[in-house]
Design an enzyme around this catalytic site. Structure first.
Site, PDB file in Angstrom:
ATOM      1  N   ASN A   1     -46.008  46.068   3.705  1.00 53.30           N
ATOM      2  CA  ASN A   1     -45.597  47.169   4.520  1.00 53.30           C
ATOM      3  C   ASN A   1     -44.535  48.204   4.007  1.00 53.30           C
ATOM      4  O   ASN A   1     -43.302  47.762   3.949  1.00 53.30           O
ATOM      5  CB  ASN A   1     -45.289  46.763   5.950  1.00 53.30           C
ATOM      6  CG  ASN A   1     -45.076  47.515   6.830  1.00 53.30           C
ATOM      7  OD1 ASN A   1     -45.194  48.862   6.819  1.00 53.30           O
ATOM      8  ND2 ASN A   1     -45.032  47.218   8.248  1.00 53.30           N
TER       9      ASN A   1
ATOM     10  N   THR B   1     -42.942  50.548   5.166  1.00 53.74           N
ATOM     11  CA  THR B   1     -42.027  50.851   6.258  1.00 53.74           C
ATOM     12  C   THR B   1     -41.146  49.885   6.907  1.00 53.74           C
ATOM     13  O   THR B   1     -40.418  50.069   7.815  1.00 53.74           O
ATOM     14  CB  THR B   1     -42.641  51.868   7.511  1.00 53.74           C
ATOM     15  OG1 THR B   1     -43.693  51.068   7.908  1.00 53.74           O
ATOM     16  CG2 THR B   1     -43.545  52.983   6.474  1.00 53.74           C
ATOM     17  N   SER B   2     -41.472  48.574   6.619  1.00 47.10           N
ATOM     18  CA  SER B   2     -40.830  47.505   7.230  1.00 47.10           C
ATOM     19  C   SER B   2     -39.586  47.421   7.225  1.00 47.10           C
ATOM     20  O   SER B   2     -39.065  47.792   6.111  1.00 47.10           O
ATOM     21  CB  SER B   2     -41.434  46.047   6.916  1.00 47.10           C
ATOM     22  OG  SER B   2     -41.353  45.843   5.783  1.00 47.10           O
TER      23      SER B   2
ATOM     24  N   THR C   1     -49.721  48.638   3.182  1.00 48.87           N
ATOM     25  CA  THR C   1     -50.494  49.058   4.406  1.00 48.87           C
ATOM     26  C   THR C   1     -50.204  50.203   4.878  1.00 48.87           C
ATOM     27  O   THR C   1     -49.442  50.943   4.815  1.00 48.87           O
ATOM     28  CB  THR C   1     -49.935  47.845   5.532  1.00 48.87           C
ATOM     29  OG1 THR C   1     -48.667  48.064   5.774  1.00 48.87           O
ATOM     30  CG2 THR C   1     -50.188  46.557   5.113  1.00 48.87           C
TER      31      THR C   1
ATOM     32  N   ASP D   1     -42.271  40.217  10.694  1.00 48.89           N
ATOM     33  CA  ASP D   1     -43.049  39.231  11.467  1.00 48.89           C
ATOM     34  C   ASP D   1     -44.723  39.970  11.746  1.00 48.89           C
ATOM     35  O   ASP D   1     -45.568  39.251  11.656  1.00 48.89           O
ATOM     36  CB  ASP D   1     -42.540  38.622  12.531  1.00 48.89           C
ATOM     37  CG  ASP D   1     -41.345  38.214  12.201  1.00 48.89           C
ATOM     38  OD1 ASP D   1     -41.471  37.294  11.365  1.00 48.89           O
ATOM     39  OD2 ASP D   1     -40.283  38.375  13.116  1.00 48.89           O
TER      40      ASP D   1
ATOM     41  N   SER E   1     -41.776  21.306  14.949  1.00 46.46           N
ATOM     42  CA  SER E   1     -42.297  21.007  13.516  1.00 46.46           C
ATOM     43  C   SER E   1     -43.511  21.972  13.042  1.00 46.46           C
ATOM     44  O   SER E   1     -44.328  22.051  13.859  1.00 46.46           O
ATOM     45  CB  SER E   1     -42.534  19.436  13.483  1.00 46.46           C
ATOM     46  OG  SER E   1     -42.918  19.331  12.091  1.00 46.46           O
TER      47      SER E   1
ATOM     48  N   GLU F   1     -46.187  41.007  18.296  1.00 43.27           N
ATOM     49  CA  GLU F   1     -47.084  41.939  18.485  1.00 43.27           C
ATOM     50  C   GLU F   1     -47.976  41.762  19.759  1.00 43.27           C
ATOM     51  O   GLU F   1     -47.986  40.761  20.164  1.00 43.27           O
ATOM     52  CB  GLU F   1     -48.056  42.011  17.195  1.00 43.27           C
ATOM     53  CG  GLU F   1     -47.442  42.133  15.990  1.00 43.27           C
ATOM     54  CD  GLU F   1     -46.704  43.482  15.642  1.00 43.27           C
ATOM     55  OE1 GLU F   1     -47.410  44.537  16.139  1.00 43.27           O
ATOM     56  OE2 GLU F   1     -45.639  43.270  15.151  1.00 43.27           O
TER      57      GLU F   1
END
Length: 306
Positions: free
Chosen positions: A9, A11-12, A40, A67, A212, A272
Site C-alpha cells: 500500500n 499510502t499506508s 494497491t 493492518d 495464542s 476495517e
C-alpha cells in the site's frame, strides 16, 4: 527459481512501504526469489492481488502496509486451496499483528526478520464470509478505527486514534446484545465485544493476554455497561494488561462466537468495516503460514522492537 509477489500500500502510514520497496525487492532477489510488486489502488485491491498470486502459483506473498492491507491480503488467500507462505513488512499506523509476532518496526530489520524466518502455521478467524487475522469486534469503541481520517493517520500515526478516542468517549453508549459461545450465553447491555487471535489489539499490547496464534481458539473480551469514568480507568488497566479480572470485563476462550442485537451494530475486522450484526465467528486452526522466527513463542509476552 522461486517467485515472490509483494503487495504493498503506497499510502499506508507515512508512505514507508513505497520508500522501502526497492530494498525489499533487492533483498528478495538476493534470497533467491524472482520478485515483483503490485501497488494497491483502492479498497479490496489487495484481496484481488493476493487471490491472483495464489492462482498463479507464487511461492511467497509479501504484504507491506498496515493492518488493513494485511486484512485484505488474508481475505484473498484464505479461500484458495494453494496458499503460499506469507511474509509481513509493517508500514502502517498501528501494525497490531506484526507487533504480536515480534516483527521489528524498522523496515530493514523487518525484511531480515522475514527472510531469516520459517513458515509457521497460525490460526485465523472467519466472520460470516470474511476472514481476519487479528481481531473482530462490535460496539461503540470499535467504530473508532475506521472513523479516523486517512490524512490524520498519515500525519499523526497512532496518536490519531487517541485523539479520536478522546473525542468519542462522552458519546459511548451500551447496546443490547446476545452473545453465544462455547458453554457461554449472555443477553444484556454491553459496551463492546472483541474476539482476538493475538495478544496485541488496537495498540494495547496485552489486551488478550492468554491468546495464542496456534491453539485453535479465539479470545473473547466483553465490556459490560460502564460510565465514562469507569471506561477511562479500564483503558488504563488494559494498557497494563490488568483488565481481565475486573468485574466489568468478561474474558474467555472459545472456538466460535455468535453475536446479535436488536439495534444496528457495525462489526470491525482488523480495523476495517466488516458489516453488521448478526454475525457468526469461527476459529480456523493452522490456516495460514507466516514467515517468522522458528523459536518464537506464540503465547509468550512479546512486542515489536524499534
Amino acid at each position: 527459481m522461486k517467485r515472490a509477489r509483494v503487495i504493498y500500500n503506497p499510502t499506508s502510514g507515512r508512505e514507508e512501504a513505497k520508500r522501502m520497496l526497492p530494498d525489499l525487492l533487492d533483498q528478495l532477489e538476493m534470497a533467491g526469489y524472482e520478485a515483483s510488486a503490485h501497488a494497491t489502488k483502492g479498497k479490496d485491491d489487495a484481496t484481488v492481488a493476493a487471490r491472483t498470486a495464489c492462482e498463479r502459483g507464487y511461492d511467497l506473498i509479501v504484504a507491506s502496509g498496515g493492518d488493513g492491507t494485511l486484512y485484505e491480503v488474508i481475505n484473498g488467500m484464505a479461500d484458495h486451496p494453494n496458499r503460499p507462505p506469507l511474509g509481513i513488512i509493517p508500514s502502517g499506523t498501528t501494525n497490531d499483528f506484526a507487533s504480536a509476532i515480534g516483527i521489528p518496526k524498522k523496515s530493514d530489520e523487518a525484511i531480515r526478520f522475514m527472510l531469516e524466518g520459517t513458515a509457521q502455521p497460525i490460526d485465523i478467524g472467519k466472520m460470516n464470509d470474511r476472514y481476519f487475522i487479528n481481531i473482530a469486534g462490535g460496539g461503540s469503541l470499535t467504530t473508532l478505527t475506521y472513523e479516523v481520517p486517512i490524512k490524520l493517520k498519515t500525519l499523526l500515526g497512532q496518536m490519531a486514534y487517541y485523539v479520536k478516542g478522546i473525542e468519542m468517549l462522552p458519546k459511548l453508549k451500551p447496546t443490547m446484545m446476545r452473545i453465544e459461545a462455547d458453554n457461554f450465553l449472555l443477553e444484556e447491555e454491553i459496551m463492546l465485544f472483541l474476539v482476538a487471535n493475538s495478544q496485541s489489539v488496537g495498540g494495547f499490547p496485552h489486551l488478550a493476554p492468554n491468546a495464542s496464534l496456534n491453539d485453535g481458539l479465539l479470545d473473547a473480551i466483553l465490556l459490560k455497561k460502564t460510565n465514562l469514568a469507569e471506561a477511562v480507568r479500564l483503558a488504563a488497566a488494559a494498557l497494563r494488561g490488568e483488565h481481565p479480572n475486573d468485574p466489568s470485563v468478561i474474558y474467555f476462550q472459545t472456538s466460535y462466537l455468535k453475536a446479535a442485537s436488536p439495534n444496528e451494530v457495525l462489526v470491525n475486522l482488523d480495523g476495517e468495516l466488516g458489516g453488521a450484526l448478526p454475525c457468526e465467528i469461527h476459529a480456523m486452526p493452522s490456516h495460514i503460514q507466516v514467515l517468522m522466527k522458528k523459536d518464537l513463542s506464540l503465547t509468550a509476552e512479546r512486542g515489536a522492537t524499534s
